[in-house]
Design a protein around this motif. Sequence first.
Motif, PDB file in Angstrom:
ATOM      1  N   ASP A 261       0.830  -1.211   0.000  1.00 20.84           N
ATOM      2  CA  ASP A 261       0.000   0.000   0.000  1.00 20.84           C
ATOM      3  C   ASP A 261       0.861   1.256   0.000  1.00 20.84           C
ATOM      4  N   TYR A 262       1.848   1.290   0.881  1.00 23.08           N
ATOM      5  CA  TYR A 262       2.689   2.487   0.973  1.00 23.08           C
ATOM      6  C   TYR A 262       3.435   2.724  -0.334  1.00 23.08           C
ATOM      7  N   ARG A 263       3.988   1.662  -0.896  1.00 24.31           N
ATOM      8  CA  ARG A 263       4.736   1.816  -2.157  1.00 24.31           C
ATOM      9  C   ARG A 263       3.812   2.271  -3.282  1.00 24.31           C
ATOM     10  N   ALA A 264       2.598   1.745  -3.318  1.00 24.74           N
ATOM     11  CA  ALA A 264       1.648   2.172  -4.348  1.00 24.74           C
ATOM     12  C   ALA A 264       1.357   3.667  -4.230  1.00 24.74           C
ATOM     13  N   ALA A 296       5.342  12.543   4.336  1.00 29.19           N
ATOM     14  CA  ALA A 296       6.302  11.441   4.210  1.00 29.19           C
ATOM     15  C   ALA A 296       6.238  10.808   2.827  1.00 29.19           C
ATOM     16  N   LEU A 297       5.039  10.627   2.298  1.00 29.42           N
ATOM     17  CA  LEU A 297       4.896  10.071   0.956  1.00 29.42           C
ATOM     18  C   LEU A 297       5.548  10.972  -0.082  1.00 29.42           C
ATOM     19  N   ALA A 298       5.331  12.276   0.055  1.00 28.75           N
ATOM     20  CA  ALA A 298       5.930  13.219  -0.895  1.00 28.75           C
ATOM     21  C   ALA A 298       7.450  13.189  -0.814  1.00 28.75           C
ATOM     22  N   LEU A 299       7.987  13.150   0.403  1.00 27.75           N
ATOM     23  CA  LEU A 299       9.443  13.107   0.571  1.00 27.75           C
ATOM     24  C   LEU A 299      10.022  11.829  -0.027  1.00 27.75           C
ATOM     25  N   ASP A 300       9.359  10.688   0.196  1.00 27.31           N
ATOM     26  CA  ASP A 300       9.868   9.420  -0.331  1.00 27.31           C
ATOM     27  C   ASP A 300       9.710   9.332  -1.847  1.00 27.31           C
ATOM     28  N   ARG A 394       2.764   4.250  11.354  1.00 25.47           N
ATOM     29  CA  ARG A 394       3.602   3.389  12.196  1.00 25.47           C
ATOM     30  C   ARG A 394       4.543   2.536  11.348  1.00 25.47           C
ATOM     31  N   TRP A 395       4.043   2.027  10.222  1.00 23.54           N
ATOM     32  CA  TRP A 395       4.912   1.217   9.354  1.00 23.54           C
ATOM     33  C   TRP A 395       6.080   2.055   8.851  1.00 23.54           C
ATOM     34  N   ARG A 396       5.809   3.272   8.423  1.00 26.17           N
ATOM     35  CA  ARG A 396       6.884   4.133   7.888  1.00 26.17           C
ATOM     36  C   ARG A 396       7.905   4.486   8.959  1.00 26.17           C
ATOM     37  N   ASN A 397       7.448   4.618  10.186  1.00 24.98           N
ATOM     38  CA  ASN A 397       8.384   4.925  11.269  1.00 24.98           C
ATOM     39  C   ASN A 397       9.396   3.809  11.480  1.00 24.98           C
ATOM     40  N   ASP A 409      14.025  10.093   9.270  1.00 25.27           N
ATOM     41  CA  ASP A 409      13.084  10.654  10.244  1.00 25.27           C
ATOM     42  C   ASP A 409      11.991  11.467   9.567  1.00 25.27           C
ATOM     43  N   ALA A 410      11.586  11.049   8.357  1.00 23.09           N
ATOM     44  CA  ALA A 410      10.573  11.818   7.628  1.00 23.09           C
ATOM     45  C   ALA A 410       9.234  11.830   8.346  1.00 23.09           C
ATOM     46  N   MET A 411       8.971  10.840   9.164  1.00 14.89           N
ATOM     47  CA  MET A 411       7.654  10.713   9.780  1.00 14.89           C
ATOM     48  C   MET A 411       7.716  11.011  11.282  1.00 14.89           C
ATOM     49  N   PRO A 412       6.965  11.995  11.769  1.00 16.37           N
ATOM     50  CA  PRO A 412       6.853  12.186  13.216  1.00 16.37           C
ATOM     51  C   PRO A 412       6.056  11.056  13.838  1.00 16.37           C
ATOM     52  N   ALA A 413       6.122  10.919  15.147  1.00 17.93           N
ATOM     53  CA  ALA A 413       5.397   9.854  15.827  1.00 17.93           C
ATOM     54  C   ALA A 413       3.904  10.011  15.581  1.00 17.93           C
ATOM     55  N   PRO A 414       3.229   8.956  15.123  1.00 19.64           N
ATOM     56  CA  PRO A 414       1.799   9.073  14.829  1.00 19.64           C
ATOM     57  C   PRO A 414       0.971   9.141  16.096  1.00 19.64           C
ATOM     58  N   SER A 415      -0.166   9.829  16.012  1.00 18.26           N
ATOM     59  CA  SER A 415      -1.102   9.839  17.128  1.00 18.26           C
ATOM     60  C   SER A 415      -1.944   8.570  17.080  1.00 18.26           C
ATOM     61  N   GLN A 416      -2.391   8.123  18.221  1.00 20.80           N
ATOM     62  CA  GLN A 416      -3.189   6.910  18.292  1.00 20.80           C
ATOM     63  C   GLN A 416      -4.629   7.201  17.891  1.00 20.80           C
ATOM     64  N   TYR A 417      -5.247   6.242  17.204  1.00 25.63           N
ATOM     65  CA  TYR A 417      -6.662   6.416  16.928  1.00 25.63           C
ATOM     66  C   TYR A 417      -7.469   5.764  18.045  1.00 25.63           C
ATOM     67  N   SER A 418      -8.674   6.278  18.257  1.00 24.75           N
ATOM     68  CA  SER A 418      -9.509   5.883  19.381  1.00 24.75           C
ATOM     69  C   SER A 418     -10.434   4.729  19.005  1.00 24.75           C
ATOM     70  N   PRO A 419     -11.073   4.105  19.999  1.00 25.30           N
ATOM     71  CA  PRO A 419     -12.087   3.090  19.690  1.00 25.30           C
ATOM     72  C   PRO A 419     -13.207   3.655  18.828  1.00 25.30           C
ATOM     73  N   GLU A 420     -13.541   4.934  19.026  1.00 27.39           N
ATOM     74  CA  GLU A 420     -14.585   5.562  18.201  1.00 27.39           C
ATOM     75  C   GLU A 420     -14.144   5.638  16.744  1.00 27.39           C
ATOM     76  N   ASP A 421     -12.856   5.943  16.516  1.00 25.79           N
ATOM     77  CA  ASP A 421     -12.338   5.958  15.149  1.00 25.79           C
ATOM     78  C   ASP A 421     -12.446   4.575  14.513  1.00 25.79           C
ATOM     79  N   SER A 422     -12.067   3.564  15.271  1.00 30.26           N
ATOM     80  CA  SER A 422     -12.138   2.193  14.746  1.00 30.26           C
ATOM     81  C   SER A 422     -13.566   1.798  14.428  1.00 30.26           C
ATOM     82  N   ALA A 423     -14.504   2.187  15.296  1.00 29.71           N
ATOM     83  CA  ALA A 423     -15.903   1.848  15.063  1.00 29.71           C
ATOM     84  C   ALA A 423     -16.432   2.550  13.813  1.00 29.71           C
TER      85      ALA A 423
END
Length: 491
Positions: A261-264, A296-300, A394-397, A409-423
Amino acid sequence: MSDRFRLTLGQLNPTVGDLPGNAAQARKAWEAGRDAGAQLVALPEMFLTGHNAKALLRKPAFQRDVLTHLEALAAHCADGPALALGAPWVEGTQVYNAYLVLIGGKIAHRVLQHSLERGSDFDAAPISGPFAVAGLRIGAPIGTDGWTGDVAETQAETGAELLLVPNAAPHQRGAMDRRLNHMVARVIETELPLIYLNMTGGQDELVYDGGSFALNPGGKLALHLPAFDDAITHVDLARGAEGWQIVAGDLAPQPDALERDYRALVVGLRDYVTKMGFTQVLVEQAEGNDTALTAALALDALGPENVRQIAPPAKGTAHSALRDSLAELGTKVSDDSLAPHLRGLMLRASADAAGEMLLTAQNKSAAAIGQAAMPGDFNPIKDLYQTEVGDLCRWRNDARRDWMLGPVDAMPAPSQYSPEDSALDGVLRILLNENGTVGDCVAAGYNQQSAREAAEHISISQPQTHRSAPGPQLTAMRAPYPTAARWRDAS
């Protein structure tokens, strides 16, 4: 008759409409095959015109230009191996998806596609038989001709000794496994060796992912080219008591699902920018996973020297002035509702002044529920749900690959998604990916009211979604969204 045959495969990246550039790539591949002693050089489906050249196929001037380039290629390749490549072929009022074999300075053989996808711009042709090159009889099921057995079986019954499947297949999740399964089925049915040849590169919203491979009778993998990379590779075949076999070659490691996915996304962004004539992009600098992943995608894809990030002010005098002007017209708006639009105007002005392409950073979840998006020219994360954005952050990190042009270090630490986001993403997958209903969401364990609200948001946001910036497709295209009433009726 020789018991050896060398075939040169060109897993390459054409550009739609660029006949001179694509023909130049074809000549380069042919010269590599000539120098390696090949009998045949093969290129993918619709290589000369680029795949998905819908707007051009029925234009007489373009059709004449295609034939002129084919004849020039045939003349150039007269002394040396045969050259096989995909191009449209016109007969009267019919336009076919063709695979053309150039030998001795002329178009010696034509294979025409028989099985068409729904909505295809081509006309269907009768099944073509095999063609002969240096004594080897080759059947060529084009694209979707390879997904079912009719064409391959007919070509085998009429004397084919090898199946060569030229294709232009884009990256979709799980697509490589499906391709392998289809091609193994063709090998089992025909008892013939098979070479599957795919193209690479991004074109508009599609990303062709390469990964060409070869199978011997019985379905054993004999060769696997890298995913997404251009490659010119020589494949040897040897004939023994049981017929032709492909000599074992390299089996390139294939990326896992997240890396694919990332490479695409990287390839899709890189080629959209370059094929549109740009070299640099502008990305908004803001907090959150969406802008972090987009940057990060643009930089890569393009390298740090070709990526600029700025952070326009969230609020200020411009917001107040516009808000006051709208109030005089009887329209009351808040600074929060104005902010995305004014940031977009500032970024657009900055990008235009510098000759840059402006990137949008809006995930699929936000677009589906109608959150305002900053306008831009291309949205690399358009087909990612918000939880998938976090997963790729997270994968890019944790990843470093040779094809990445960005810093470690193109990617800063990602924020966590919540249970509401997952739902929410779970509900959206049912409604969008599976064309399901609110009732289906409830049956899967999701809250009914939340599912109803998501369905209403999707219905309201449809016009904006269809007008949004293009972005790489990672999932199969679906029919237009049903109305919210349809979801309610089935809930």
